[in-house]
Design an enzyme around this catalytic site. Structure first.
Site, short mmCIF file in Angstrom:
data_model
loop_
_atom_site.label_atom_id
_atom_site.label_comp_id
_atom_site.label_asym_id
_atom_site.label_seq_id
_atom_site.Cartn_x
_atom_site.Cartn_y
_atom_site.Cartn_z
CB THR A 62 68.65 99.04 -3.32
OG1 THR A 62 67.85 99.55 -2.26
CG2 THR A 62 68.25 99.69 -4.64
CE LYS A 66 69.34 95.88 0.17
NZ LYS A 66 69.57 96.41 1.53
#
Length: 284
Positions: A62, A66
Site C-alpha cells: 500500500t 505500489k
C-alpha cells in the site's frame, strides 16, 4: 502442508484491516497461514525486501510502495506492468531458487465494488489522484471506454499531465485531461477519490468542493476509514449514491488469495467480511 506467511507493507501503516480480512479469507478457504504488518520507510524498502519480504510466500503493498516495489520484482503480470502499480507480490521457490512476481488486484476490487453497489462508471469519470491506485482506476475506466478528468494538487500536476499523455497514447486522443483539483468545476458520472484525503484521523477533510460533488451522479471513495468519509457523507446528503472503499478492500484481498492459493470466494462471504470490517473499525 507447511504454514504460509504473508503480510502488508506500507508507511506509515498504523492500524490496517488487512490481517483481519486475510485471516478470514484463509479460514474460509482452509489455508493454514498467518498475515503480518510491516511498516517500511521508503529508504528501507530495498534492504527489507531482501532480508524480510523475500522470506514470505507473498505480500500486499500500500502507500507509498505500489510503484516503488516494482523494480525489485523479477516479473510483472500484464496488468501490473501496463498500469504501473503493484499491490500484490507472490514468491515461488524451487530447486533453482526464489522468484517473485507482481500483480495488481485493485482494478478487480474496484469494478466488483461498483458492480455490487449498483454504480455504473458512466461516460465521464473524475479521478482525484494519480498515484498507484489512481493509475489503476484510470486505466480500468479508460479500458471500459470512459472519458477521464484526472485531478491533482500543484506539486503533482506535471506528473498528472505526463500520465494523461500516456493514457491518450494508449486509448486514443481525448481519453483524459489533467486539471488542478481546485480549478476543476465540471460534471461527472462518477467521482473517484484515489488519495488519502479524508482518512482517519483527518476526517474533516474533503478532496473536492461541494459544487463538484453536486455535479456528480455517483461517488466512490477508496478511503474506508472512517466508514463514512466526508466526501461520501456530502454526496449522500445531496441524494447521490456513494460508497467507501471497504468492499473494494475485501475483493482485492480475495483476488490476492486467489493468486497465492487458488482460493475462490462467494460474493455473500465478501459482503459479510466487509460488514464485519466496519465493526472492527468501531472498536478502534
Amino acid at each position: 502442508m507447511s504454514k504460509k506467511h504473508y503480510g502488508v507493507i506500507g508507511h506509515p501503516i498504523g492500524h490496517t484491516l488487512s490481517p483481519f480480512i486475510h485471516s478470514r479469507l484463509m479460514q474460509l478457504s482452509g489455508v493454514d497461514g498467518e498475515y503480518g504488518v510491516f511498516d517500511i520507510a521508503p529508504e528501507e524498502l530495498d534492504e527489507k525486501f531482501a532480508s524480510v519480504l523475500s522470506k514470505l510466500d507473498g505480500f500486499n503493498a500500500t502507500i507509498p510502495h505500489k510503484q516503488a516495489v516494482m523494480h525489485l520484482l523479477d516479473e510483472l503480470d500484464e496488468t501490473a506492468g501496463l498500469y504501473g502499480s503493484v499491490n500484490t507480490a507472490a514468491f515461488t521457490r524451487n530447486s533453482e531458487g526464489v522468484s517473485s512476481k507482481g500483480y495488481t488486484t485493485d482494478g478487480i476490487g474496484f469494478t466488483m465494488a461498483l458492480e455490487n453497489a449498483g454504480i455504473a462508471m458512466g461516460n465521464t469519470v473524475t479521478i482525484i489522484g494519480c498515484g498507484g491506485v489512481g493509475r489503476v482506476f484510470a486505466n480500468t475506466c479508460a479500458k471500459a471506454g470512459c472519458t477521464l478528468n484526472i485531478l491533482e494538487c500543484t506539486a503533482a500536476l506535471e506528473s498528472a499531465k505526463s500520465f494523461v499523455s500516456s493514457l491518450n497514447d494508449r486509448f486514443g486522443e481525448g481519453t483524459a485531461r489533467a486539471f488542478l483539483t481546485e480549478d476543476f468545476d465540471g460534471e461527472s458520472d462518477l467521482i473517484v477519490n484515489a488519495t488519502p484525503v479524508g482518512m482517519f484521523p483527518k476526517v474533516d477533510a474533503c478532496v473536492v468542493s461541494d459544487g463538484v460533488i453536486a455535479k456528480a451522479k455517483a461517488v466512490f471513495d477508496a478511503v474506508y476509514n472512517p466508514s463514512e468519509t466526508l466526501l461520501v457523507k456530502k454526496a449522500r446528503e445531496a441524494g447521490i449514491k456513494a460508497i467507501t472503499g471497504m468492499t473494494m478492500l475485501v475483493y482485492q484481498a480475495a483476488a490476492a488469495q486467489t493468486i497465492w492459493n487458488g482460493s475462490k470466494f462467494d460474493p455473500d462471504d465478501i459482503a459479510g467480511i466487509a460488514e464485519d470490517c466496519f465493526k472492527e473499525l468501531e472498536k478502534k
